[in-house]
Design a protein around this motif. Structure first.
Motif, short mmCIF file in Angstrom:
data_model
loop_
_atom_site.label_atom_id
_atom_site.label_comp_id
_atom_site.label_asym_id
_atom_site.label_seq_id
_atom_site.Cartn_x
_atom_site.Cartn_y
_atom_site.Cartn_z
N LYS A 92 0.82 -1.21 0.00
CA LYS A 92 0.00 0.00 0.00
C LYS A 92 0.86 1.26 0.00
O LYS A 92 0.51 2.28 -0.61
N ALA A 93 2.02 1.19 0.66
CA ALA A 93 2.89 2.36 0.79
C ALA A 93 3.85 2.52 -0.40
O ALA A 93 4.66 3.45 -0.42
N LYS A 94 3.75 1.65 -1.37
CA LYS A 94 4.72 1.60 -2.48
C LYS A 94 4.97 2.96 -3.12
O LYS A 94 6.12 3.34 -3.37
N SER A 95 3.94 3.72 -3.36
CA SER A 95 4.10 5.00 -4.07
C SER A 95 4.80 6.07 -3.22
O SER A 95 5.20 7.12 -3.75
N LEU A 96 4.94 5.82 -1.93
CA LEU A 96 5.55 6.80 -1.03
C LEU A 96 7.07 6.67 -0.94
O LEU A 96 7.74 7.56 -0.41
#
Length: 247
Positions: A92-96
């Motif tokens: 879920k945090a990949k784009s961050l």
């Protein structure tokens, strides 16, 4: 390096302390677990951090804002709608995350003075996709590593359950307890096929069949997983010891 702190857990084993606050905000010797984790990262030169939240998420967000993110660049990955476990949380945090820096991942309830630079040096020398910090200690669930420190499997010694990644090396493997600290290459995020809620350990076991998932064996640093209410006194003593050593 950049980092991610797993702070979304329910903290049920720390009841009654977590009946009105998240585990991340439980205080040890005057500072919350989250603050201690962040300041340890900052002291070791890591300022870009992702924190995932779920249980009493608004309290963690307010805490970070009230402290001006401790002068760090902190992004929140909000799992309020659904707790995604460790693997799902990372996905879920990949784009961050920055696409070109290793990601140090640690549980918010881990107290340690481990050198993250030493972990990074090992990780780079091994050319590992992921390096898992492990210890020789008694537990019920173990990660299994071959002679080359390559992940070969997982086992629960209480139930007899076992998951095998590399069957050719499994019989000569050594069991180690996972320390809740790991360093991954950002490329690992693109190899995730799982969806929704899943464990990062299951992801490692799948990838270990073709990728280098290494054990960083740590028996030198101070380490504790604050998992139970009954461990608070021990945690207080440990924190005081680490503070004396750092002076």
């Amino acid at each position: 390096m950049q980092a991610m702190i797993f702070a979304a857990g329910l903290g049920t084993r720390l009841q009654p302390l977590t009946s009105d606050k998240p585990k991340a905000l439980v205080e040890i010797h005057g500072k919350s677990l989250l603050e201690r984790c962040l300041l340890n990262l900052k002291k070791q030169g890591i300022n870009d951090v992702v924190v995932n939240v779920h249980h009493f998420s608004e309290q963690i967000i307010h805490f970070l804002e009230a402290n001006n993110n401790f002068g760090m660049h902190i992004q929140v990955s909000d799992e309020t709608a659904e707790l995604l476990d460790t693997g799902g949380g990372i996905l879920k945090a990949k784009s961050l995350f920055k696409p070109n820096e290793p990601i140090l991942i640690l549980n918010v309830d881990i107290l340690t003075n481990l050198s993250f630079d030493a972990l990074l040096d090992f990780h780079q020398k091994e050319k590992a996709l992921a390096s898992l910090v492990v210890r020789q200690r008694k537990t019920s669930r173990y990660l299994l590593f071959g002679k080359n420190h390559q992940l070969t499997g997982w086992e629960n010694q209480q139930t007899g359950d076992r998951k095998i990644a590399r069957i050719a090396q499994i019989e000569e493997s050594t069991p180690y307890a996972f320390s809740g600290i790991q360093l991954i290459q950002p490329e690992l995020l693109d190899l995730i096929e799982e969806q929704g809620k899943f464990s990062i350990i299951d992801l490692y076991l799948r990838l270990a069949k073709s990728q280098t998932i290494s054990a960083f064996v740590d028996n030198q640093s101070i380490w504790m997983d604050l998992g139970k209410y009954e461990q608070l006194e021990e945690a207080e003593s440990l924190v005081k010891k680490m503070e004396l050593l750092s002076d």
